[in-house]
Write a protein that holds these residues in place. Structure first.
Motif, PDB file in Angstrom:
ATOM      1  N   PRO A  77    -109.040  76.334 -43.397  1.00 15.09           N
ATOM      2  CA  PRO A  77    -109.403  77.743 -43.295  1.00 15.09           C
ATOM      3  C   PRO A  77    -109.484  78.425 -44.657  1.00 15.09           C
ATOM      4  O   PRO A  77    -108.731  78.075 -45.568  1.00 15.09           O
ATOM      5  CB  PRO A  77    -108.274  78.350 -42.447  1.00 15.09           C
ATOM      6  CG  PRO A  77    -107.137  77.393 -42.550  1.00 15.09           C
ATOM      7  CD  PRO A  77    -107.725  76.034 -42.799  1.00 15.09           C
ATOM      8  N   PRO A 129    -108.367  81.307 -45.677  1.00 12.52           N
ATOM      9  CA  PRO A 129    -107.079  81.836 -46.163  1.00 12.52           C
ATOM     10  C   PRO A 129    -106.056  80.734 -46.433  1.00 12.52           C
ATOM     11  O   PRO A 129    -104.910  81.029 -46.804  1.00 12.52           O
ATOM     12  CB  PRO A 129    -106.591  82.734 -45.022  1.00 12.52           C
ATOM     13  CG  PRO A 129    -107.708  82.824 -44.053  1.00 12.52           C
ATOM     14  CD  PRO A 129    -108.612  81.673 -44.267  1.00 12.52           C
ATOM     15  N   ILE A 188    -105.923  76.432 -32.700  1.00 14.04           N
ATOM     16  CA  ILE A 188    -105.659  75.307 -33.609  1.00 14.04           C
ATOM     17  C   ILE A 188    -104.633  75.733 -34.649  1.00 14.04           C
ATOM     18  O   ILE A 188    -103.604  75.077 -34.843  1.00 14.04           O
ATOM     19  CB  ILE A 188    -106.968  74.798 -34.243  1.00 14.04           C
ATOM     20  CG1 ILE A 188    -107.865  74.190 -33.144  1.00 14.04           C
ATOM     21  CG2 ILE A 188    -106.656  73.772 -35.336  1.00 14.04           C
ATOM     22  CD1 ILE A 188    -109.224  73.730 -33.610  1.00 14.04           C
ATOM     23  N   GLU A 189    -104.895  76.843 -35.300  1.00 12.18           N
ATOM     24  CA  GLU A 189    -103.920  77.382 -36.262  1.00 12.18           C
ATOM     25  C   GLU A 189    -102.815  78.102 -35.500  1.00 12.18           C
ATOM     26  O   GLU A 189    -102.979  78.465 -34.340  1.00 12.18           O
ATOM     27  CB  GLU A 189    -104.593  78.354 -37.235  1.00 12.18           C
ATOM     28  CG  GLU A 189    -105.736  77.752 -38.049  1.00 12.18           C
ATOM     29  CD  GLU A 189    -105.305  76.731 -39.078  1.00 12.18           C
ATOM     30  OE1 GLU A 189    -104.096  76.688 -39.399  1.00 12.18           O
ATOM     31  OE2 GLU A 189    -106.169  75.981 -39.551  1.00 12.18           O
TER      32      GLU A 189
HETATM   33  P1  XMP Z   1    -108.335  78.503 -34.251  1.00 12.03           P
HETATM   34  O1  XMP Z   1    -106.984  78.680 -34.851  1.00 12.03           O
HETATM   35  O2  XMP Z   1    -109.056  79.810 -34.027  1.00 12.03           O
HETATM   36  O3  XMP Z   1    -109.181  77.737 -35.359  1.00 12.03           O
HETATM   37  O4  XMP Z   1    -108.338  77.634 -33.027  1.00 12.03           O
HETATM   38  C1  XMP Z   1    -110.464  77.188 -35.169  1.00 12.03           C
HETATM   39  C2  XMP Z   1    -110.943  76.632 -36.507  1.00 12.03           C
HETATM   40  O5  XMP Z   1    -111.146  77.712 -37.427  1.00 12.03           O
HETATM   41  C3  XMP Z   1    -110.315  77.566 -38.554  1.00 12.03           C
HETATM   42  N1  XMP Z   1    -109.825  78.892 -38.931  1.00 12.03           N
HETATM   43  C4  XMP Z   1    -110.304  79.608 -39.961  1.00 12.03           C
HETATM   44  N2  XMP Z   1    -111.248  79.310 -40.868  1.00 12.03           N
HETATM   45  N3  XMP Z   1    -110.883  81.404 -41.900  1.00 12.03           N
HETATM   46  C5  XMP Z   1    -111.527  80.219 -41.840  1.00 12.03           C
HETATM   47  O6  XMP Z   1    -112.385  79.950 -42.703  1.00 12.03           O
HETATM   48  C6  XMP Z   1    -109.919  81.773 -41.031  1.00 12.03           C
HETATM   49  O7  XMP Z   1    -109.347  82.850 -41.124  1.00 12.03           O
HETATM   50  C7  XMP Z   1    -109.619  80.810 -40.014  1.00 12.03           C
HETATM   51  N4  XMP Z   1    -108.738  80.807 -38.980  1.00 12.03           N
HETATM   52  C8  XMP Z   1    -108.888  79.617 -38.333  1.00 12.03           C
HETATM   53  C9  XMP Z   1    -109.208  76.620 -38.130  1.00 12.03           C
HETATM   54  O8  XMP Z   1    -108.656  75.929 -39.229  1.00 12.03           O
HETATM   55  C10 XMP Z   1    -109.926  75.706 -37.163  1.00 12.03           C
HETATM   56  O9  XMP Z   1    -110.651  74.698 -37.846  1.00 12.03           O
END
Ligand code: XMP
Length: 429
Positions: free
Chosen positions: A308, A310, A426-427
């Protein structure tokens, strides 16, 4: 120019990317452009052998049925109107479909199957030189796949007319800033400005526990640091960006509404608005990786798992502290090393550790010790919208637990997250 092109014009079909990939799989390069491409834009595209007007359910925009511009119909190029006025030759699947495409591409258009990475790179090098001339380009180089590949391509095309800025915000994984400097400055001879902004970011983030505020602070501070560096340089006319085709789709096209807004280095002030150089914007992710490999980037950069923006900032849960940030960085490095050694690195889509703001009682050297815990997450997904948990062998988890509790300062427990998405994301924040 080395490769032929079939141009797909977006007249509201959600299938444009699929069609583009099918034709590329036949060895012919494709680009997707808006339906209202102008005569000038059309003339600037090299080696167009034919045009597909790919209509579809989104063809009516704001109550009006859209059509290709006059320039398209008067171009003299072969045109295949796929759903034009109701005919739908691509509605079929399988061998009928493939033959229809081949007949148009190789029969009607007489295109040659000459799309490959070497030809793509050669053509992009020429196009970049044409666009940039003797002017200078600035690039924010995070070390992610897209910015690394665009940097390597720009170095090939314009050498030291490119200046890369790598901002170390202190939230990168272990060894990443060093790798960016080694690969780009030392091995590729790039003009690279390395900015150590660690204290600045961590000071801004001190005491902030809300994840969205943390994200906003990291994003805004990044723009500010990059802006400061840009102002120190003179004579920059262009901004390089690692935009890739999925970013464009997600940002919305003239016929499809945005899924999410795409942000690379958006948000620079008006007087720093540069013209963009985006040589990867017609590539899909796997093609970007192939391009990076062809340009000589190391596998560890090209096949990097998603990370990500951040960074570790959203894996050091709650208010970030330096001790927990180091613990999450060190434990993540151990996890990555063990996944690599045990053949999981290329198999599991995303794997990392997170550290909650939680201490528990433990025993170390015969004494009670209140220390942090670390969570291991390892998931597989196709589109990150849903995810399943990797069935990591138990003995390996025990081995990793042993290493983390022995080697990472202040950590006495390791947990494994068994939750699929949904219900967990995921995060962790
Ligand atoms: P989640 O946590 O939403 O993550 O299931 C899905 C994918 O997105 C990534 N992720 C981010 N990537 N900025 C990014 O560039 C962010 O703020 C961010 N938050 C989550 C996460 O690593 C996973 O691949």
């Amino acid at each position: 120019m080395k490769q032929d092109m079939i141009l797909i014009l977006d007249l509201g079909s959600g299938e444009n990317p699929r069609l583009a990939r099918e034709i590329r799989a036949m060895g012919v390069y494709t680009e997707i452009h808006p339906h209202d491409i102008s005569a000038g834009e059309l003339a600037a595209l090299p080696n167009v052998k034919g045009i597909i007007l790919n209509g579809g359910p989104n063809r009516v925009v704001d109550g009006v049925e859209i059509d290709a511009s006059e320039a398209v119909y008067t171009s003299g190029l072969p045109i295949w109107a796929v759903d034009h006025k109701g005919s739908a030759p691509l509605a079929a699947e399988g061998a009928e479909r493939e033959k229809a495409i081949r007949d148009f591409v190789f029969g009607t258009c007489q295109a040659e199957a000459n799309w490959n990475m070497d030809n793509f790179i050669a053509d992009q090098v020429e196009l970049i030189r044409r666009q940039v001339g003797d002017k200078k380009v600035l690039l924010a180089l995070s070390g992610g796949v897209d910015s690394s590949v665009v940097a390597a391509l720009l170095i090939r095309a314009i050498g030291d007319q490119l200046t890369c800025v790598h901002v170390n915000h202190g939230l990168l994984r272990k060894g990443e800033p060093e790798q960016v400097v080694r690969v780009f400055r030392e091995e590729m001879g790039a003009n690279l400005i390395y900015v150590d902004a660690v204290d600045r970011f961590l000071d801004k983030l001190a005491g902030v526990s809300d994840p969205e505020r943390k994200r906003k602070i990291i994003g805004a501070e990044f723009i500010r640091v990059f802006e400061e560096e840009a102002r120190k340089l003179e004579g920059i006319s262009f901004l390089g960006q690692g935009t890739i085709y999925p970013d464009i789709i997600e940002s919305g096209t003239k016929t499809v509404k945005a899924v999410k807004s795409h942000h690379n280095v958006g948000g620079l002030p008006e007087d720093l608005k540069f013209e963009l150089v985006e040589p990867l914007k017609m590539l899909f992710k796997d093609e970007v990786r192939a391009c990076g490999k062809a340009l000589g980037l190391p596998d560890s950069m090209v096949y990097r798992q998603p990370f990500p923006g951040p960074g570790l900032g959203v894996r050091c849960l709650g208010a970030i502290t330096r001790d927990r940030l180091e613990a999450v960085r060190e434990s993540d490095a151990i996890l990555r090393e063990e996944f690599d050694k045990n053949g999981l690195a290329g198999k599991v889509w995303q794997y990392f550790t997170a550290i909650p703001d939680l201490k528990s009682v433990g025993v170390r050297e015969g004494r009670r010790a209140d220390e942090w815990c670390v969570i291991i997450r390892a998931v597989n997904t196709v589109d990150a919208m849903t995810a399943t948990v990797e069935d990591v062998p138990f003995p390996l988890l025990q081995h990793i637990t042993g290493r983390i509790t022995r080697e990472v300062k202040g950590v006495n427990r390791v947990l494994f997250d068994l939750t699929p998405k949904p219900t967990g994301t995921i995060e962790w924040e």
